[in-house]
Design a protein around this motif. Sequence first.
Motif, PDB file in Angstrom:
ATOM      1  N   SER A 211       0.855  -1.181   0.000  1.00  0.00           N
ATOM      2  CA  SER A 211       0.000   0.000   0.000  1.00  0.00           C
ATOM      3  C   SER A 211       0.890   1.229   0.000  1.00  0.00           C
ATOM      4  CB  SER A 211      -0.910   0.002   1.235  1.00  0.00           C
ATOM      5  OG  SER A 211      -0.133  -0.014   2.422  1.00  0.00           O
ATOM      6  N   GLY A 212       0.416   2.286  -0.609  1.00  0.00           N
ATOM      7  CA  GLY A 212       1.191   3.513  -0.628  1.00  0.00           C
ATOM      8  C   GLY A 212       2.044   3.640  -1.870  1.00  0.00           C
ATOM      9  N   PRO A 213       2.727   4.771  -2.014  1.00  0.00           N
ATOM     10  CA  PRO A 213       3.528   5.058  -3.201  1.00  0.00           C
ATOM     11  C   PRO A 213       4.865   4.321  -3.190  1.00  0.00           C
ATOM     12  CG  PRO A 213       3.709   6.850  -1.634  1.00  0.00           C
ATOM     13  CD  PRO A 213       2.710   5.887  -1.059  1.00  0.00           C
ATOM     14  N   PRO A 214       5.558   4.266  -4.337  1.00  0.00           N
ATOM     15  CA  PRO A 214       6.912   3.693  -4.379  1.00  0.00           C
ATOM     16  C   PRO A 214       7.858   4.454  -3.446  1.00  0.00           C
ATOM     17  CG  PRO A 214       6.050   4.028  -6.594  1.00  0.00           C
ATOM     18  CD  PRO A 214       5.110   4.723  -5.658  1.00  0.00           C
ATOM     19  N   VAL A 215       8.851   3.736  -2.919  1.00  0.00           N
ATOM     20  CA  VAL A 215       9.788   4.321  -1.958  1.00  0.00           C
ATOM     21  C   VAL A 215      11.219   4.078  -2.411  1.00  0.00           C
ATOM     22  CG1 VAL A 215      10.607   4.305   0.433  1.00  0.00           C
ATOM     23  CG2 VAL A 215       8.166   3.950  -0.054  1.00  0.00           C
ATOM     24  N   LEU A 216      11.960   5.159  -2.589  1.00  0.00           N
ATOM     25  CA  LEU A 216      13.387   5.099  -2.894  1.00  0.00           C
ATOM     26  C   LEU A 216      14.159   5.160  -1.579  1.00  0.00           C
ATOM     27  CD1 LEU A 216      15.951   5.379  -4.735  1.00  0.00           C
ATOM     28  CD2 LEU A 216      15.525   7.858  -4.717  1.00  0.00           C
ATOM     29  N   VAL A 217      15.075   4.232  -1.381  1.00  0.00           N
ATOM     30  CA  VAL A 217      15.855   4.168  -0.136  1.00  0.00           C
ATOM     31  C   VAL A 217      17.254   4.714  -0.361  1.00  0.00           C
ATOM     32  CG1 VAL A 217      16.826   2.630   1.624  1.00  0.00           C
ATOM     33  CG2 VAL A 217      14.559   2.163   0.665  1.00  0.00           C
ATOM     34  N   THR A 218      17.715   5.573   0.533  1.00  0.00           N
ATOM     35  CA  THR A 218      19.085   6.068   0.491  1.00  0.00           C
ATOM     36  C   THR A 218      19.516   6.473   1.906  1.00  0.00           C
ATOM     37  OG1 THR A 218      20.626   7.600  -0.607  1.00  0.00           O
ATOM     38  CG2 THR A 218      18.444   8.464  -0.047  1.00  0.00           C
ATOM     39  N   ASP A 238      29.194  11.448  -3.919  1.00  0.00           N
ATOM     40  CA  ASP A 238      28.838  11.080  -5.294  1.00  0.00           C
ATOM     41  C   ASP A 238      27.800   9.960  -5.306  1.00  0.00           C
ATOM     42  OD1 ASP A 238      30.583  12.952  -6.275  1.00  0.00           O
ATOM     43  OD2 ASP A 238      32.176  11.518  -6.769  1.00  0.00           O
ATOM     44  N   ALA A 239      27.929   8.996  -4.399  1.00  0.00           N
ATOM     45  CA  ALA A 239      26.981   7.888  -4.331  1.00  0.00           C
ATOM     46  C   ALA A 239      25.595   8.379  -3.916  1.00  0.00           C
ATOM     47  CB  ALA A 239      27.486   6.824  -3.358  1.00  0.00           C
ATOM     48  N   PHE A 240      25.557   9.336  -3.001  1.00  0.00           N
ATOM     49  CA  PHE A 240      24.272   9.907  -2.569  1.00  0.00           C
ATOM     50  C   PHE A 240      23.609  10.657  -3.724  1.00  0.00           C
ATOM     51  CE2 PHE A 240      22.020  13.409  -0.088  1.00  0.00           C
ATOM     52  CZ  PHE A 240      20.928  12.618   0.243  1.00  0.00           C
ATOM     53  N   VAL A 241      24.380  11.432  -4.439  1.00  0.00           N
ATOM     54  CA  VAL A 241      23.840  12.159  -5.599  1.00  0.00           C
ATOM     55  C   VAL A 241      23.308  11.173  -6.634  1.00  0.00           C
ATOM     56  CG1 VAL A 241      24.452  13.649  -7.551  1.00  0.00           C
ATOM     57  CG2 VAL A 241      25.280  14.198  -5.240  1.00  0.00           C
ATOM     58  N   GLU A 242      24.036  10.088  -6.842  1.00  0.00           N
ATOM     59  CA  GLU A 242      23.587   9.072  -7.799  1.00  0.00           C
ATOM     60  C   GLU A 242      22.257   8.462  -7.357  1.00  0.00           C
ATOM     61  OE1 GLU A 242      23.504   7.051 -11.234  1.00  0.00           O
ATOM     62  OE2 GLU A 242      24.987   8.574 -10.672  1.00  0.00           O
ATOM     63  N   ASP A 243      22.099   8.212  -6.060  1.00  0.00           N
ATOM     64  CA  ASP A 243      20.817   7.723  -5.546  1.00  0.00           C
ATOM     65  C   ASP A 243      19.702   8.712  -5.865  1.00  0.00           C
ATOM     66  OD1 ASP A 243      22.087   5.501  -4.502  1.00  0.00           O
ATOM     67  OD2 ASP A 243      22.081   6.237  -2.430  1.00  0.00           O
ATOM     68  N   LEU A 244      19.969  10.001  -5.632  1.00  0.00           N
ATOM     69  CA  LEU A 244      18.942  11.021  -5.835  1.00  0.00           C
ATOM     70  C   LEU A 244      18.566  11.189  -7.306  1.00  0.00           C
ATOM     71  CD1 LEU A 244      20.142  13.790  -3.333  1.00  0.00           C
ATOM     72  CD2 LEU A 244      18.346  12.077  -2.991  1.00  0.00           C
ATOM     73  N   ARG A 245      19.439  10.809  -8.207  1.00  0.00           N
ATOM     74  CA  ARG A 245      19.114  10.913  -9.634  1.00  0.00           C
ATOM     75  C   ARG A 245      17.928  10.029 -10.010  1.00  0.00           C
ATOM     76  NH1 ARG A 245      25.038  11.406 -10.726  1.00  0.00           N
ATOM     77  NH2 ARG A 245      25.328  13.621 -11.220  1.00  0.00           N
TER      78      ARG A 245
END
Length: 254
Positions: A211-218, A238-245
């Motif tokens: 239930s609920g919207p998709p969730v991106l984990v970082t 850089d890895a965090f920025v890549e996650d946010l992309r």
Amino acid sequence: MCQTGARVKGSRNGPAGTSKAGGRSGEMEADSRTRSTAARQSRRPTAGPALIADHAHAPSLAALGEEASGCKRCDLYRDATRLVFGEGLRDARVVLVGEQPGDREDIAGRPFVGPAGRVLDECLAEAGVDRDICYVTNAVKHFKFTQRGKRRLHSRPNAGEVRACAWWLGAELDVLRPKLVVALGATAAYALLGNGIKVTAARGQVFVPPSGPPVLVTIHPSYLLRVRGHADVAAARDAFVEDLRHIAEHAGNP
């Protein structure tokens, strides 16, 4: 991401009527299908308390914030200056969920206005994500801390406090109905996806709860502040920025 399943192999020369290369190609296609199935399965975790528990109901974010301002659902209100509610547009397509307000946020009454908030804004810009499409909030709305002299040191919320505050986070998501939610760190991941998600293994992946919207984990951006001075700080950023992309891939930009 978890990848399971046995490798599917043909005979030495492949199936009848195919070459050895063709057999290898079929093997690779079967492998790809196996990985795809495993990926889909690993993206369907149990939902966390914000998505499965009952929550507040209000016609707007303003009404919800007003109702939440007097919250006493757990004991954290006793020492915090105020409840820090979420902030952003009603039609925000992305909700960024952190752990809790920090010292600066508790004083200002606004989320992500301290050092971690500045890091988040910088990394969103580097990732090409328009900050205006985002609504920022926290899994827990009161600052939990330990007093050390004049300093108030961050103390991680426990599971009971996260569950109590899911009453408000679930309501925010219900009003906003975003295309994507970003879990910034372990506390947010628990609030949204439950105990089965470990940030180190799951970061950069988008999960679809029942239930609920998709969730991106970082990670939480405060991690980048804690590793300042370490040799790998640039790689961590850089890895965090890549996650946010991945935000633009799932929610787009104006």
